[in-house]
Each structure stands twice: as C-alpha cells, then as structure tokens.
Scaffold this motif. Structure first.
Motif, mmCIF file in Angstrom:
data_model
loop_
_atom_site.group_PDB
_atom_site.id
_atom_site.type_symbol
_atom_site.label_atom_id
_atom_site.label_comp_id
_atom_site.label_asym_id
_atom_site.label_seq_id
_atom_site.Cartn_x
_atom_site.Cartn_y
_atom_site.Cartn_z
ATOM 1 N N GLY A 224 0.809 -1.212 0.000
ATOM 2 C CA GLY A 224 0.000 0.000 0.000
ATOM 3 C C GLY A 224 0.839 1.256 0.000
ATOM 4 N N ILE A 225 1.890 1.279 0.815
ATOM 5 C CA ILE A 225 2.756 2.462 0.886
ATOM 6 C C ILE A 225 3.453 2.701 -0.452
ATOM 7 N N ILE A 226 3.963 1.635 -1.056
ATOM 8 C CA ILE A 226 4.650 1.778 -2.345
ATOM 9 C C ILE A 226 3.679 2.263 -3.418
ATOM 10 N N LEU A 227 2.460 1.715 -3.426
ATOM 11 C CA LEU A 227 1.463 2.142 -4.411
ATOM 12 C C LEU A 227 1.097 3.610 -4.215
ATOM 13 N N MET A 228 0.925 4.024 -2.958
ATOM 14 C CA MET A 228 0.591 5.421 -2.695
ATOM 15 C C MET A 228 1.720 6.340 -3.161
ATOM 16 N N GLY A 229 2.960 5.933 -2.926
ATOM 17 C CA GLY A 229 4.084 6.741 -3.376
ATOM 18 C C GLY A 229 4.162 6.837 -4.887
ATOM 19 N N ILE A 230 3.932 5.708 -5.569
ATOM 20 C CA ILE A 230 3.988 5.699 -7.040
ATOM 21 C C ILE A 230 2.889 6.583 -7.619
ATOM 22 N N ILE A 231 1.683 6.474 -7.073
ATOM 23 C CA ILE A 231 0.568 7.292 -7.566
ATOM 24 C C ILE A 231 0.876 8.771 -7.383
ATOM 25 N N ALA A 232 1.423 9.139 -6.223
ATOM 26 C CA ALA A 232 1.762 10.537 -5.972
ATOM 27 C C ALA A 232 2.823 11.038 -6.950
ATOM 28 N N ILE A 233 3.832 10.210 -7.214
ATOM 29 C CA ILE A 233 4.886 10.597 -8.155
ATOM 30 C C ILE A 233 4.317 10.779 -9.558
ATOM 31 N N VAL A 234 3.416 9.879 -9.969
ATOM 32 C CA VAL A 234 2.812 9.977 -11.302
ATOM 33 C C VAL A 234 1.986 11.249 -11.437
ATOM 34 N N LEU A 235 1.159 11.552 -10.432
ATOM 35 C CA LEU A 235 0.325 12.751 -10.481
ATOM 36 C C LEU A 235 1.178 14.013 -10.569
ATOM 37 N N ASP A 236 2.191 14.088 -9.711
ATOM 38 C CA ASP A 236 3.054 15.262 -9.729
ATOM 39 C C ASP A 236 3.871 15.323 -11.008
ATOM 40 N N GLY A 237 4.309 14.154 -11.496
ATOM 41 C CA GLY A 237 5.091 14.122 -12.723
ATOM 42 C C GLY A 237 4.301 14.609 -13.932
ATOM 43 N N LEU A 238 3.011 14.258 -13.996
ATOM 44 C CA LEU A 238 2.173 14.717 -15.103
ATOM 45 C C LEU A 238 2.023 16.238 -15.079
ATOM 46 N N LEU A 239 1.815 16.784 -13.892
ATOM 47 C CA LEU A 239 1.700 18.239 -13.785
ATOM 48 C C LEU A 239 3.014 18.932 -14.124
ATOM 49 N N ARG A 240 4.127 18.365 -13.655
ATOM 50 C CA ARG A 240 5.438 18.955 -13.957
ATOM 51 C C ARG A 240 5.722 18.890 -15.451
ATOM 52 N N PHE A 241 5.361 17.787 -16.087
ATOM 53 C CA PHE A 241 5.578 17.639 -17.526
ATOM 54 C C PHE A 241 4.777 18.685 -18.298
ATOM 55 N N TYR A 242 3.501 18.839 -17.924
ATOM 56 C CA TYR A 242 2.664 19.843 -18.593
ATOM 57 C C TYR A 242 3.197 21.245 -18.345
ATOM 58 N N GLN A 243 3.620 21.500 -17.122
ATOM 59 C CA GLN A 243 4.145 22.812 -16.765
ATOM 60 C C GLN A 243 5.408 23.133 -17.557
ATOM 61 N N ALA A 244 6.269 22.131 -17.708
ATOM 62 C CA ALA A 244 7.515 22.345 -18.441
ATOM 63 C C ALA A 244 7.265 22.566 -19.934
ATOM 64 N N ARG A 245 6.288 21.848 -20.491
ATOM 65 C CA ARG A 245 5.994 21.990 -21.917
ATOM 66 C C ARG A 245 5.215 23.270 -22.210
ATOM 67 N N ARG A 246 4.267 23.589 -21.333
ATOM 68 C CA ARG A 246 3.392 24.744 -21.596
ATOM 69 C C ARG A 246 4.044 26.061 -21.190
ATOM 70 N N PHE A 247 4.878 26.035 -20.146
ATOM 71 C CA PHE A 247 5.476 27.274 -19.660
ATOM 72 C C PHE A 247 6.982 27.111 -19.511
ATOM 73 N N SER A 248 7.613 26.719 -20.609
ATOM 74 C CA SER A 248 9.051 26.502 -20.595
ATOM 75 C C SER A 248 9.842 27.792 -20.371
ATOM 76 N N TRP A 249 9.194 28.926 -20.587
ATOM 77 C CA TRP A 249 9.877 30.210 -20.448
ATOM 78 C C TRP A 249 9.942 30.697 -19.005
ATOM 79 N N VAL A 250 9.172 30.081 -18.114
ATOM 80 C CA VAL A 250 9.128 30.564 -16.741
ATOM 81 C C VAL A 250 10.477 30.349 -16.070
ATOM 82 N N GLY A 251 10.992 31.382 -15.427
ATOM 83 C CA GLY A 251 12.254 31.286 -14.708
ATOM 84 C C GLY A 251 13.478 31.488 -15.574
ATOM 85 N N LYS A 252 13.277 31.815 -16.850
ATOM 86 C CA LYS A 252 14.411 31.981 -17.764
ATOM 87 C C LYS A 252 14.479 33.429 -18.229
#
Length: 252
Positions: A224-252
C-alpha cells in the motif's frame, strides 16, 4: 539525463539495502518484510483483492475522493483568489477565515465533518476540499498581487472591460503560479486523503494499509505504501511535464 540516472541509482541502492537487511534478518520480518514477500502479496492482491474488493477498486475509490475534491478546489479557489488578489476589500472579507483554519491540522476538524456528514465519501471530500483550498487560493491571490499595475492600467486604457481584463490579462499571467499552487494543493490533499481513510473508511488504499497493520501484515502495508508513493509521483510528474511543456519560459 544524468540527473535522472542519479535518481534511478539512488532507488536501486535503497532496494539493495532493503534486500540485504531482510536477507540477513537484521530486522524482524514482521517489521520489514522481504522484497519477495511484498511482490508476492502484490500479485495476490491483484488476483484476489482485499476484504471483498479488488485492488483496483480500492485505488479507484481513493482517486474518486481525491479528484472530486480537487475539482471543487480548482473551481472555487482560483476565482476567489483572483478576486481577492485584485480587490483588497474582497480579500479583507475572506482572508481572516482562510488564515484561521489554514494552520489547523485537517484531522483536528475531521471529527466535526464526520459528525455532520457521516463516514461516507461526503465527509472525506469535504475534508480534502478544505485542506487543498488554502494553498491554491494563496498562490492565486499572490500571483495577481504581483502583476504590474502598468499592465492592468494599459489594458484598461486601451478599452478592455473587466471581463476581458480577467480572461486575457490576469488569468494567463497567473496560470504558471496557479499550476504551482495546484501541485502544492495536490500534495496536501493526497496526504490528507490517506489520513482520512485511516480514521474512518471501509475502502481505499489508506484503509487497506491500516487494516493490514492490525493483523501484522507488513507485506500488505508495504504494498500500500509503495502504491501510494507511485501514484503521488505519477500525479506530480504529469503536472510537472505539462508545466515544463506549456510554460518553458518561466524562470528563464
């Protein structure tokens, strides 16, 4: 690519340490089970489920509570945050209420929600909504406050009304910060979800972990702990991926 390799290497090292510790029985298997036992339990859970419900059902119930709460968080915290960031008078109305409950641990008022709404999904969704609302609201309001006044005044002088100002100037400018606030909100809400299911629930990943711990099934707890960690990483990773692709100019 190099940083990703370092991250993967750290996970492999951790797995090797886990294997050695359990192989040499430095720790009682009741506390830290062997990786093989955890894998076997995972396969059993996939095939047979847990306490009358499949593993996928437990995950789906948890995700339903999470995403329902996040939907209500997004459609309320973002508009209200924009209004409060734009108008100090509106902020003066809502800020004291949000600042009062924001530091409170979510489980501190969960007993009231259970009393009012029962132990079903309603109380859990309400708890998740309250826990996730404040981070997104604060991020949105702060983003509006730091918008240059010249940008807003120039738009108004060129004939933009309040609706166009919101839709074409304020919202696009705040969108990167809104996504950052949403990531924070998801993290807080996800942690609260697991805690809520451990307190009062009959299904879900958090409930499964707590129920298994009562019977000293540390192998299922680890699953259960491993599954919860994997799900959290996937959710955050999807948002980070979208953020990096959609707003690649932020911070530059």
């Amino acid at each position: 690519m190099r940083l990703r390799g370092i991250s993967i290497g750290s996970v492999i090292v951790l797995f090797i340490i886990w294997t050695i510790v359990t192989k040499l029985e430095w720790v009682d298997p009741y506390f830290i089970p062997k990786p093989q036992a955890v894998w076997s339990s995972f396969l059993v859970l996939i095939a047979e489920g847990y306490k009358g419900a499949s593993l996928l059902t437990h995950i789906a119930n948890s995700m339903y509570r999470l995403f329902t709460a996040l939907f209500f968080v997004f459609v309320t915290a973002v508009p209200l945050g924009i209004l409060c960031g734009y108008s100090q008078h509106i902020r003066a109305v809502f800020a004291p209420i949000i600042e009062f409950y924001r530091p409170l641990p979510p489980l501190a008022y969960y007993a009231l929600l259970v009393l009012w709404l029962g132990i079903d999904n309603e109380s859990k969704i309400a708890l998740l909504f309250l826990s996730g609302f404040a981070p997104l609201f604060i991020a949105t309001a702060a983003s509006v406050e730091k918008l240059p006044a010249d940008q807003i005044n120039a738009s108004l002088s060129l004939g933009a009304n309040k609706l166009k100002l919101f839709w074409f100037i304020i919202l696009p400018s705040c969108y990167p910060d809104i996504l950052t606030g949403l990531r924070t909100s998801i993290g807080v809400t996800y942690a609260t979800l697991v805690a809520a299911e451990m307190v009062a629930a009959t299904n879900g990943i958090g409930w499964m972990v707590l129920d298994a711990s009562r019977y000293l099934r540390s192998d299922i707890v680890f699953v259960g702990i491993i599954l919860m960690g994997i799900i959290a990483i996937v959710l955050d990773g999807l948002l980070r991926f979208y953020q990096a692709r959609r707003f690649s100019w932020v911070g530059k």
